[in-house]
Design an enzyme around this catalytic site. Structure first.
Site, mmCIF file in Angstrom:
data_model
loop_
_atom_site.group_PDB
_atom_site.id
_atom_site.type_symbol
_atom_site.label_atom_id
_atom_site.label_comp_id
_atom_site.label_asym_id
_atom_site.label_seq_id
_atom_site.Cartn_x
_atom_site.Cartn_y
_atom_site.Cartn_z
ATOM 1 N N GLY A 47 1.886 -1.818 -4.283
ATOM 2 C CA GLY A 47 1.842 -1.248 -2.941
ATOM 3 C C GLY A 47 0.583 -1.716 -2.239
ATOM 4 O O GLY A 47 0.046 -2.771 -2.561
ATOM 5 N N CYS A 48 0.113 -0.962 -1.263
ATOM 6 C CA CYS A 48 -1.137 -1.314 -0.575
ATOM 7 C C CYS A 48 -2.243 -1.458 -1.612
ATOM 8 O O CYS A 48 -2.499 -0.546 -2.391
ATOM 9 C CB CYS A 48 -1.501 -0.256 0.449
ATOM 10 S SG CYS A 48 -3.061 -0.588 1.315
ATOM 11 N N PHE A 49 -2.898 -2.609 -1.619
ATOM 12 C CA PHE A 49 -3.799 -2.925 -2.736
ATOM 13 C C PHE A 49 -5.179 -2.283 -2.650
ATOM 14 O O PHE A 49 -5.962 -2.354 -3.587
ATOM 15 C CB PHE A 49 -3.948 -4.429 -2.932
ATOM 16 C CG PHE A 49 -4.101 -5.262 -1.676
ATOM 17 C CD1 PHE A 49 -4.800 -4.805 -0.566
ATOM 18 C CD2 PHE A 49 -3.536 -6.531 -1.618
ATOM 19 C CE1 PHE A 49 -4.934 -5.587 0.574
ATOM 20 C CE2 PHE A 49 -3.667 -7.330 -0.484
ATOM 21 C CZ PHE A 49 -4.369 -6.852 0.625
#
Length: 231
Positions: A47-49
């Site tokens: 997902g969003c890192f």
């Protein structure tokens, strides 16, 4: 005048340094009592890192993390990834396999996953560069041994072979480690002005803060947004 210049100087210093010298956690660890083996790596779409790349630094045996892109067009930019060029936001985890195994890293990554299986950019994917890692990742993804975490199990993860991992733009690296002190500084400046400053000075410093925010926006777009390179 001295008061205003000092306020502006502190503001600019923290925004350009990100305060990371004081607030960012160490990016490397070594367990006492053993020799460091050759560094290994795992590349995982979580997902969003921003958040996973920070949380994984707290895992014993993890030596460092890098935010980047994998699985799509070559030499991508963040804008292109958001536009759907096929790349996934991924975290490259460098670890010491004398402390934690490849499968152990994947299981720890599972715990911090914020994926969206219906959006390629945030898909749950394990990217592999070697046949050995591909086989190990495939075996891990075929089990539920790690248990369900954050509504995901290993079976939710796809396993894909890749050649390149593209390092994301500089402003994505250690994102929250840099932004926490920036936001704390902003709150502190407003508090100091509320307690000490008269109305005229307060208005003047608000103008200074707005100019500082504009400077930050320009730097984010044209200075820190550097080209990505394969790793």
């Amino acid at each position: 005048m001295v008061k205003k210049v000092t306020t502006l100087a502190v503001f600019v210093f923290f925004f350009f340094s990100g305060g990371s010298w004081a607030f960012a956690p160490g990016s490397s660890k070594k367990k006492k009592g053993h020799e460091l083996r050759a560094q290994q790596e795992a590349i995982v779409g979580l997902g969003c890192f921003w958040e996973p790349s920070e949380k994984l630094l707290g895992v014993e045996g993890v030596l460092g993390t890098t935010c980047g892109y994998a699985g799509g067009a070559r030499n991508p930019t963040y804008d292109q990834v958001c536009a759907g060029d096929g790349n996934v936001e991924a975290v490259k985890v460098v670890f010491d396999d004398a402390v934690i195994s490849y499968e152990g890293v994947l299981s720890e990554a599972l715990k911090v996953a914020k994926c969206n299986p219906y959006q390629r950019q945030y898909a749950p994917v394990v990217f592999t560069r070697s046949t050995a890692d591909h086989d190990r990742a495939t075996a891990w993804a075929a089990t539920d041994k790690a248990g369900k975490k954050n509504n995901f199990t290993p079976r939710d993860f796809q396993v894909e072979r890749v050649v390149d991992f593209w390092r994301a733009e500089t402003y994505h690296q250690q994102f929250w480690q840099k932004w926490r002190p920036r936001l704390a500084l902003m709150a502190g400046l407003f508090l100091l002005q509320w307690v000490w400053a008269d109305a005229v000075y307060y208005r003047d410093d608000i103008e200074v803060l707005l100019w500082g925010a504009l400077t930050l926006a320009v730097c984010e777009r044209y200075v820190w947004d550097v080209d990505v390179r394969p790793e």
